[in-house]
Design an enzyme around this catalytic site. Structure first.
Site, PDB file in Angstrom:
ATOM      1  N   ALA A  90       1.049  -1.305   0.017  1.00  0.00           N
ATOM      2  CA  ALA A  90      -0.031  -0.068  -0.154  1.00  0.00           C
ATOM      3  C   ALA A  90       0.737   1.261   0.030  1.00  0.00           C
ATOM      4  O   ALA A  90       1.933   1.231   0.225  1.00  0.00           O
ATOM      5  CB  ALA A  90      -1.036  -0.020   1.232  1.00  0.00           C
ATOM      6  N   GLU A 110      -6.048  -5.098  -8.227  1.00  0.00           N
ATOM      7  CA  GLU A 110      -5.881  -5.062  -6.951  1.00  0.00           C
ATOM      8  C   GLU A 110      -7.093  -5.126  -6.052  1.00  0.00           C
ATOM      9  O   GLU A 110      -7.371  -5.908  -5.269  1.00  0.00           O
ATOM     10  CB  GLU A 110      -5.015  -4.098  -6.407  1.00  0.00           C
ATOM     11  CG  GLU A 110      -3.463  -4.440  -6.694  1.00  0.00           C
ATOM     12  CD  GLU A 110      -2.460  -3.312  -6.440  1.00  0.00           C
ATOM     13  OE1 GLU A 110      -1.392  -3.504  -6.380  1.00  0.00           O
ATOM     14  OE2 GLU A 110      -2.839  -2.071  -6.190  1.00  0.00           O
TER      15      GLU A 110
HETATM   16  C1  5RP Z   1       0.431  -0.918  -6.855  1.00  0.00           C
HETATM   17  C2  5RP Z   1       0.170  -0.669  -5.289  1.00  0.00           C
HETATM   18  C3  5RP Z   1       1.324  -0.993  -4.457  1.00  0.00           C
HETATM   19  O1  5RP Z   1       1.031  -2.095  -3.457  1.00  0.00           O
HETATM   20  C4  5RP Z   1       1.847   0.256  -3.656  1.00  0.00           C
HETATM   21  O2  5RP Z   1       2.193   1.152  -4.750  1.00  0.00           O
HETATM   22  C5  5RP Z   1       2.968   0.002  -2.954  1.00  0.00           C
HETATM   23  O3  5RP Z   1       4.220  -0.178  -3.632  1.00  0.00           O
HETATM   24  P1  5RP Z   1       5.691  -0.597  -3.143  1.00  0.00           P
HETATM   25  O4  5RP Z   1       5.455  -1.669  -2.227  1.00  0.00           O
HETATM   26  O5  5RP Z   1       6.436  -0.570  -4.050  1.00  0.00           O
HETATM   27  O6  5RP Z   1       5.814   0.670  -2.008  1.00  0.00           O
HETATM   28  O7  5RP Z   1      -0.795  -0.381  -4.830  1.00  0.00           O
HETATM   29  O8  5RP Z   1      -0.586  -0.528  -7.622  1.00  0.00           O
END
Ligand code: 5RP
Length: 235
Positions: A90, A110
């Protein structure tokens, strides 16, 4: 003291490794998208080599490709009746376990996978656990047809929209849509904003994930905090 990028990477890995404890043989596991989930997929592949038997459903082409390359079985969402647990990252999470997702552009798939999941667990580094949502720009997925007009509607409603770009072109999601990011600074009434955005023709989905997360695992150094939603406690 301000955490470095390396500190946060260590926390992402700690949270990802903790999430492995929630996976049992026989489960259908939803796999989110992003750098934190990548750590989880790598740990999951190790467990599978050690004998864990699971099937997974992916939330993006990137996650599906990585999983398959590591020997993890990936099946279509339509091939399963339900998903036992989904592990996802997230961008921001508040104490109600509401969150903003979609920084990696996979918000639509998602959200569909999360809604087919009996349990949703998010894995984050400590910088993402916030008092109030909104510092991270809110992604809104829109159909390319007429997207300039959708953009104008957002301006008329008082938002500060920005098309997400990739290689000097509008970003295209796995679902073939564009993403418009909204800089809100703080989100006081997330449900109201979500409802308002969902009513705009052309908007496919928003990155507000409300009442979806059951458990958040927050990396803190090499340790983790595990927080359950109030919803889960009263079930
Ligand atoms: C993708 C998402 C990811 O879960 C969110 O951006 C977090 O990414 P990261 O783990 O690279 O920080 O929502 O659509």
């Amino acid at each position: 003291m301000q955490k470095t990028i390396l500190d946060l990477v260590i926390e992402k890995k700690a949270a990802a490794d903790k999430a492995i404890e929630f996976i049992e043989s026989g489960m259908i596991v939803g796999l989110g998208t992003g750098s934190t989930v990548k750590f989880f997929i790598e740990s999951l592949a190790e467990k599978i080599r050690d004998g864990l038997i699971i099937k997974t459903v992916s939330t993006s082409n990137a996650t599906g490709a990585l999983s398959k390359s590591l020997g993890i079985e990936v099946v279509e969402l339509n091939a399963v009746e339900k998903i036992d647990v989904t592990i996802d990252g997230a961008d921001e999470v508040d104490s109600q376990l509401n969150g903003i997702k979609g920084g990696g552009g996979a918000l639509l798939y998602e959200k569909i996978v999360s809604s087919a999941s009996q349990k949703n667990i998010w894995i984050i580094d400590s910088s993402k656990f916030v008092k109030q949502l909104g510092n991270f720009p809110l992604p809104v997925e829109v159909v390319p047809f007429g997207s300039n007009h959708t953009f104008t509607k957002l301006v008329q409603l008082g938002y500060s929209p920005k098309f997400r770009m990739e290689d000097n072109k509008n970003f295209i999601s796995d679902g073939g849509h564009n993403i418009i990011d909204l800089k809100l600074n703080k989100i006081v009434y997330p449900l109201k904003i979500n409802n308002e955005l969902q009513l705009i023709p052309g908007v496919v989905e928003t990155g507000l994930f409300l009442n979806i997360c059951d458990i958040v695992i927050i990396g803190r150094g090499k340790e983790c905090d595990v927080i359950e939603s109030e919803r889960l406690k009263t079930d």
